[in-house]
Design a protein around this motif. Structure first.
Motif, short mmCIF file in Angstrom:
data_model
loop_
_atom_site.label_atom_id
_atom_site.label_comp_id
_atom_site.label_asym_id
_atom_site.label_seq_id
_atom_site.Cartn_x
_atom_site.Cartn_y
_atom_site.Cartn_z
N ILE A 51 0.93 -1.10 0.20
CA ILE A 51 -0.16 0.15 -0.03
C ILE A 51 0.88 1.19 -0.02
O ILE A 51 0.60 2.27 -0.64
CB ILE A 51 -1.02 -0.08 1.30
N LYS A 52 1.98 1.15 0.83
CA LYS A 52 2.73 2.18 1.21
C LYS A 52 3.44 2.64 -0.23
O LYS A 52 3.91 3.86 -0.33
CB LYS A 52 3.45 2.34 2.19
N TYR A 87 4.83 6.22 -4.63
CA TYR A 87 5.08 6.74 -6.18
C TYR A 87 4.03 7.52 -6.45
O TYR A 87 4.38 8.43 -7.62
CB TYR A 87 4.99 5.13 -7.09
N ASN A 88 2.67 7.48 -6.02
CA ASN A 88 1.76 8.61 -6.47
C ASN A 88 2.27 10.06 -5.89
O ASN A 88 2.06 10.90 -6.66
CB ASN A 88 0.54 8.35 -5.78
N ARG A 89 2.84 10.08 -4.56
CA ARG A 89 3.42 11.18 -3.93
C ARG A 89 4.60 11.86 -4.95
O ARG A 89 4.57 13.07 -5.14
CB ARG A 89 3.66 11.20 -2.64
N GLN A 90 5.56 11.02 -5.11
CA GLN A 90 6.86 11.41 -5.77
C GLN A 90 6.79 11.44 -7.24
O GLN A 90 7.31 12.42 -7.73
CB GLN A 90 8.07 10.36 -5.05
N TYR A 117 -1.48 4.66 -8.97
CA TYR A 117 -1.52 3.42 -8.17
C TYR A 117 -2.37 3.25 -7.30
O TYR A 117 -2.24 3.77 -6.13
CB TYR A 117 -0.13 3.16 -8.01
N ARG A 118 -3.29 2.49 -7.38
CA ARG A 118 -4.45 2.21 -6.24
C ARG A 118 -4.37 1.00 -5.67
O ARG A 118 -3.90 -0.02 -5.97
CB ARG A 118 -5.85 2.40 -7.03
N SER A 119 -5.17 0.57 -4.44
CA SER A 119 -4.77 -0.39 -3.60
C SER A 119 -6.43 -0.86 -3.30
O SER A 119 -7.01 0.28 -2.75
CB SER A 119 -3.96 -0.16 -2.43
N VAL A 120 -6.59 -1.97 -3.19
CA VAL A 120 -7.85 -2.64 -2.72
C VAL A 120 -7.60 -3.83 -1.73
O VAL A 120 -6.77 -4.42 -1.99
CB VAL A 120 -8.76 -3.09 -3.74
N MET A 121 -8.24 -3.42 -0.65
CA MET A 121 -8.02 -4.70 0.36
C MET A 121 -9.34 -5.51 0.63
O MET A 121 -10.42 -5.12 1.10
CB MET A 121 -7.98 -4.00 1.79
N PRO A 122 -9.12 -6.68 -0.02
CA PRO A 122 -10.27 -7.74 0.13
C PRO A 122 -10.47 -8.29 1.44
O PRO A 122 -9.32 -8.69 2.24
CB PRO A 122 -9.95 -8.66 -0.87
N THR A 123 -11.64 -8.68 1.84
CA THR A 123 -11.99 -9.51 3.10
C THR A 123 -11.37 -10.86 2.73
O THR A 123 -10.70 -11.33 1.31
CB THR A 123 -13.40 -9.60 3.21
N LEU A 153 -3.86 7.70 2.60
CA LEU A 153 -4.85 6.63 2.87
C LEU A 153 -5.90 6.28 1.73
O LEU A 153 -7.09 6.48 1.47
CB LEU A 153 -6.10 7.10 4.09
N SER A 154 -4.86 5.65 0.62
CA SER A 154 -5.42 5.57 -0.46
C SER A 154 -6.32 4.28 -0.85
O SER A 154 -6.49 3.83 -1.85
CB SER A 154 -4.47 5.85 -1.64
N HIS A 155 -6.03 3.38 -0.01
CA HIS A 155 -6.59 1.97 -0.16
C HIS A 155 -8.00 2.09 0.11
O HIS A 155 -8.52 2.68 1.00
CB HIS A 155 -5.82 1.07 0.67
N ILE A 156 -8.78 0.96 -0.40
CA ILE A 156 -10.29 0.84 -0.37
C ILE A 156 -10.35 -0.59 -0.25
O ILE A 156 -10.03 -1.58 -0.59
CB ILE A 156 -11.00 1.19 -1.83
N ASN A 157 -11.71 -0.74 0.99
CA ASN A 157 -11.93 -2.03 1.29
C ASN A 157 -12.87 -2.71 0.30
O ASN A 157 -13.64 -2.01 -0.11
CB ASN A 157 -12.69 -1.94 2.77
N VAL A 158 -12.60 -4.10 0.32
CA VAL A 158 -13.47 -4.91 -0.41
C VAL A 158 -14.40 -5.96 0.29
O VAL A 158 -13.38 -6.64 0.61
CB VAL A 158 -12.78 -5.14 -1.89
#
Length: 324
Positions: free
Chosen positions: A147-148, A153-156, A161-167, A243-248
């Motif tokens: 995630i970080k 890479y997005n910041r610099q 680049y996106r992140s998803v956090m699955p259950t 805090l760019s990740h999203i729960n799925v």
């Protein structure tokens, strides 16, 4: 955002449960150039090979679904493998994507990134607010690093680049190894073998009291593509720079006991269920807050019993392959 069907999309980890579901989803939507590479063609642990692969292929989007995964026992037995291999794969793919000017990437993480005692349901802002579940801490730390990496890479470099956090995921192409699998494939195999052997009892690890949320992998694939296809402004409006990740997930959970009872129904097992409380339970509850994803226009559609029936049908049809 209009769907860019002519873009070349690389799915890292296409033979795994999640990666194969993403490939099916992309092909069903009409993507014309879905790029895949097996380990014999591309070893994602080899930095030079990964960079060469990206240099050779004109890749527009990346789904980073490749990972070393396993259940409680596997995480306990091979902690060094889990942290090293996952850190290495993530770093190699994300850096190669950047160097090849790939602007869009989706990293698939895990709900285990959240603290063991995180407030339920777990919101994205629970990340790094407490201690992790000890049984899978190395794996979780690797996923947090992923995630970080994306955020950095997005910041610099201005990447998207996106992140998803699955259950907890399950479905076709799951790992049914008798010792190294997650709870659903482990129980599906155990109940199936009990039915085949006419056994009167199935023993389940733990007390049966922990609560878990389960998502069919086809729903996960649909959510992943949905998030990837979101307009960048829409996505960013529902996330934060750090805090760019999203729960799925489904937003619903059940006890392991209730899960076992449903699997018994799906597999036709009529015997007794016993719970071995001497085995570790893991976290007491893991339920995702999926309000952010719902606000972005997606929610799960496959119910647990329906999904388990689908997973069990695949297992039976691929018995010789799945039981290894």
């Amino acid at each position: 955002m209009p769907r860019e069907l002519n873009q070349t999309v690389f799915v890292a980890g296409h033979r795994g449960m999640v990666g194969s579901a993403i490939v099916r989803r992309l092909q069903a939507l009409g993507y014309r150039s879905v790029l895949c590479a097996g380990r014999e063609e591309l070893d994602l642990l080899d930095q030079q090979a990964v960079h060469a692969y990206f240099s050779k292929n004109r890749i527009d989007q990346v789904y980073l679904a490749a990972a070393k995964v396993g259940g409680i026992q596997a995480n306990n037995t091979y902690p060094a493998d889990f942290i090293y291999e996952n850190l290495t794969i993530q770093a190699n793919v994300i850096q190669a994507a950047h160097l090849s000017n790939v602007q869009k990437l989706l990293f698939l993480g895990s709900s285990c990134i959240y603290p063991k005692q995180a407030k339920q349901p777990m919101q994205e802002n629970a990340l790094l607010t407490g201690l992790l579940e000890p049984t899978n801490e190395p794996y979780a730390i690797a996923k947090i690093a992923g995630i970080k990496l994306c955020e950095s890479y997005n910041r610099q470099h201005g990447r998207d680049y996106r992140s998803v956090m699955p259950t907890n995921l399950y479905g076709p192409h799951d790992n049914y190894h008798p010792e190294n699998s997650h709870v659903i494939p482990a129980l599906l195999r155990r109940f199936h073998e009990a039915v085949q052997a006419s056994q009167g009892e199935v023993v389940i690890w733990g007390s049966g009291n922990p609560m878990r949320e389960f998502l069919h992998v086809d729903d996960m694939a649909a959510a992943s593509v949905h998030v990837m296809e979101l307009d960048q402004n829409t996505y960013q409006a529902n996330t934060q720079p750090m805090l760019s990740h999203i729960n799925v997930g489904t937003g619903e959970d059940c006890t392991i006991r209730e899960l076992a009872q449903t699997i018994a129904k799906v597999t036709g097992f009529k015997g007794q269920l016993s719970f071995d409380a001497s085995k570790p339970d893991g976290a007491p509850r893991k339920l995702m807050d999926v309000s952010r994803l719902r606000a972005l226009g997606w929610q799960a559609t496959i119910g647990l019993e329906e999904g388990l029936s689908d997973a069990y049908q695949w297992f039976v049809e691929h018995w010789l392959e799945a039981r290894k």
